[in-house]
Write an enzyme that holds these catalytic residues in place. Structure first.
Site, mmCIF file in Angstrom:
data_model
loop_
_atom_site.group_PDB
_atom_site.id
_atom_site.type_symbol
_atom_site.label_atom_id
_atom_site.label_comp_id
_atom_site.label_asym_id
_atom_site.label_seq_id
_atom_site.Cartn_x
_atom_site.Cartn_y
_atom_site.Cartn_z
ATOM 1 N N ASP A 78 0.822 -1.226 0.000
ATOM 2 C CA ASP A 78 0.000 0.000 0.000
ATOM 3 C C ASP A 78 0.848 1.264 0.000
ATOM 4 O O ASP A 78 0.431 2.293 0.529
ATOM 5 C CB ASP A 78 -0.952 0.024 1.214
ATOM 6 C CG ASP A 78 -1.779 -1.232 1.328
ATOM 7 O OD1 ASP A 78 -2.385 -1.621 0.309
ATOM 8 O OD2 ASP A 78 -1.821 -1.839 2.410
ATOM 9 N N HIS A 96 -3.894 -2.257 -6.384
ATOM 10 C CA HIS A 96 -3.226 -0.987 -6.643
ATOM 11 C C HIS A 96 -4.289 0.022 -7.067
ATOM 12 O O HIS A 96 -5.027 -0.213 -8.019
ATOM 13 C CB HIS A 96 -2.181 -1.142 -7.750
ATOM 14 C CG HIS A 96 -1.013 -1.974 -7.339
ATOM 15 N ND1 HIS A 96 -0.134 -2.531 -8.230
ATOM 16 C CD2 HIS A 96 -0.572 -2.346 -6.111
ATOM 17 C CE1 HIS A 96 0.795 -3.205 -7.570
ATOM 18 N NE2 HIS A 96 0.538 -3.100 -6.295
#
Length: 425
Positions: free
Chosen positions: A12, A40
């Site tokens: 992340d 993503h």
């Protein structure tokens, strides 16, 4: 030229944005490991997207997007992801799937769910996407390779053999219904029809592309601290998250990877269980979570609230080192403009001694953070394009982190959009 884009932390970090941005000047983008268990997030002219299997360069007409042999290939998920993009106005991407990729099976997801259920409070915090059972089967040599879908006799024989093994666990360990052989064989034939238009000898394709001087991006999933060997084992993913594995997971020589862009978050966040030394709690964490990311710090795949923490220089320096970073991209810096002070974890105190080296998990569980506190800049920095125009305290924070990382920070992301980036010389 081959460039890897990987994460320094728990995942992340904003790799999707960096890949999407650099794909503008690239020919080929490759996902080389992991599966649909993490996502993503991309914000561009088409809107906001959470990609899970597709590489983050699918939004350009000139690029080829590749699913490498190292990926846990969920075939219906991949097809749905392509269809979803097209339904939102994105031109259909040119996608290739390695004939050596292995298939994530429906029973992998079941085994993941059943094992987490069985472990109860000792569970690994899995996304229950089937990733650990998939990689277990791959290395136990009972996985299904894409190429095997096209040999019906082999497929029938293998389905019978695999079901025999799996059903012992289903019935006697998990006390669940057995896998039906004919139903599974039918599913695999459906998978064959779905994936057939995309299948390619990817290694040969990339060999030719490298000879022709094509620009290639390797896109990693998660980050250094979730690597099977070098992460916070056992609270890790089931594949290698390192740039070095990019050569294996794509099918290219390791010496072709010339640049390793390691993405580092300006604060810390993590999804799932495991050691997290600089973690913060309560209202302090809630506020950072609300302000963070591109609309709050929540998992792109699961929607789970991420655990929050201050920047961890010990973990991030280690993450850059183990990736072999040639440069770092610092992301989500704009989020921190509300803070009066910015604590940075510069060391770990373990059994009364302070270390700046990232330890193994047994020692990590005993670690307490040692902080240096820097003054905040208390203003909005989105929209700034030149590094020199950033507030002095903001530049001091970046340069302090750069020194701690021992890696040059060449890009600073000050917003979620594709163009919200500051380049540093």
């Amino acid at each position: 030229m081959v460039r890897a884009i990987v994460g320094a932390n728990w995942g992340d970090e904003g790799k999707g944005k960096i890949t999407d941005m650099l794909a503008m000047e690239s020919d080929i983008i490759i996902r080389y490991q992991g599966g649909s268990n993490a996502g993503h997030t991309i914000i561009n002219n088409y809107g906001k997207f959470a990609l899970h299997l597709l590489p983050s360069g699918v939004f350009y007409n000139h690029t080829t997007s590749i699913i490498g042999n190292g990926v846990a290939l969920n075939i219906p998920f991949l097809v749905k992801e392509i269809d979803d993009l097209v339904s939102k106005g994105v031109p259909k991407p040119h996608v290739l799937v390695s004939d050596r990729a292995q298939i994530l099976m429906p029973y992998h997801i079941l085994f993941d769910e059943y094992e987490e259920e069985r472990l109860g409070k000792k569970s690994f915090g899995s996304t229950k996407s089937g990733i650990a059972p998939f990689y277990s089967d791959k290395y136990a040599k009972i996985g299904f390779q894409v190429s095997e879908l096209f040999d019906d006799e082999l497929l029938r024989e293998k389905v019978a053999r695999v079901c025999e093994t799996k059903n012992v666990l289903m019935e006697h360990l998990y006390h669940k219904p057995a896998i039906d052989q004919e139903e599974l064989l039918h599913t695999l034939r459906e998978y064959r029809e779905m994936v057939a238009p995309y299948v390619c000898d990817v290694s040969a394709y990339l060999h030719q592309a490298i000879k022709e001087g094509k620009t290639i991006l390797l896109e990693g999933q998660l980050g250094s601290l979730k690597d099977t060997d070098h992460g916070i084992y056992p609270m890790v993913t089931s594949s290698s998250t390192l740039a070095a594995y990019g050569a294996i997971g794509a099918g290219i020589p390791p010496y072709e990877i010339k640049n390793i862009t390691t993405v580092v978050k300006a604060y810390s966040s993590a999804v799932g269980a495991g050691a997290f030394v600089s973690e913060i709690f309560g209202e302090e964490a809630d506020e950072l979570r609300r302000r963070g990311g591109d609309g709050g710090e929540y998992g792109a795949t699961t929607g789970r609230p991420r655990r929050m923490g201050w920047f961890d220089a010990v973990a991030s320096r280690y993450g850059c080192r183990i990736q072999g970073a040639t440069e770092a991209a610092l992301t989500v810096l704009d989020v921190l403009g509300y803070l009066d002070e910015l604590p940075v974890c510069v060391g770990y105190e373990i059994n009364g001694k302070v270390t700046k080296d990232f330890p193994t998990t047994t020692e990590l569980n005993k670690a307490k953070p040692v902080y240096t506190v820097l003054p905040g800049w208390k203003c909005e920095i989105r929209g700034i394009k030149n590094y020199e125009d950033l507030p002095e305290n903001c530049r001091n924070y970046i340069e302090f982190i750069e020194k701690e990382l021992e890696t040059p920070i060449t890009m600073v992301s000050n917003g979620p959009g594709r163009d919200e980036i500051i380049y540093r010389k």
